[in-house]
Design a protein around this motif. Structure first.
Motif, short mmCIF file in Angstrom:
data_model
loop_
_atom_site.label_atom_id
_atom_site.label_comp_id
_atom_site.label_asym_id
_atom_site.label_seq_id
_atom_site.Cartn_x
_atom_site.Cartn_y
_atom_site.Cartn_z
N TYR A 89 0.86 -1.17 0.00
CA TYR A 89 0.00 0.00 0.00
C TYR A 89 0.90 1.22 0.00
O TYR A 89 1.59 1.48 0.99
CB TYR A 89 -0.91 0.04 1.23
N GLY A 90 0.90 1.95 -1.10
CA GLY A 90 1.80 3.08 -1.20
C GLY A 90 3.24 2.60 -1.26
O GLY A 90 3.62 1.86 -2.13
N GLY A 91 4.03 2.98 -0.28
CA GLY A 91 5.41 2.52 -0.22
C GLY A 91 5.64 1.46 0.84
O GLY A 91 6.76 1.04 1.08
#
Length: 89
Positions: free
Chosen positions: A15-17
């Motif tokens: 999720y994201g980074g």
């Protein structure tokens, strides 16, 4: 093959980074594929620098896996995969 097949494994979710592992159930075909791979790798490891014949090593590893013996590399790897999946719940 039944004793070497992991019931759960992990998958990477990002999720994201942020990347984390999540436990998932293995499909029946994937369980068979992983079990065959683990048995083949255990035979390869046992045959490296060994004075035994290849037939003896194959028979020994198959018998160890059939008896669910923790001396088998395939059983050790299966337990490691399931332990990691249990911690990722």
């Amino acid at each position: 093959i039944i004793h070497c097949a992991p019931r759960e494994e992990t998958t990477r979710i990002s999720y994201g980074g942020i990347v984390f592992h999540s436990a998932v159930d293995s499909s029946p075909q994937r369980r068979v594929d992983i079990a065959l791979k683990l048995i083949a790798l255990s035979i390869q490891r046992a045959s490296f620098n060994s004075i035994k014949s290849l037939e003896e090593i194959i028979a020994e590893q198959i018998l160890l896996a059939a008896n669910n013996d923790p001396k088998s590399n395939a059983i050790k790897r299966k337990q490691d995969i399931e332990r990691v999946a249990l911690s990722a719940r």
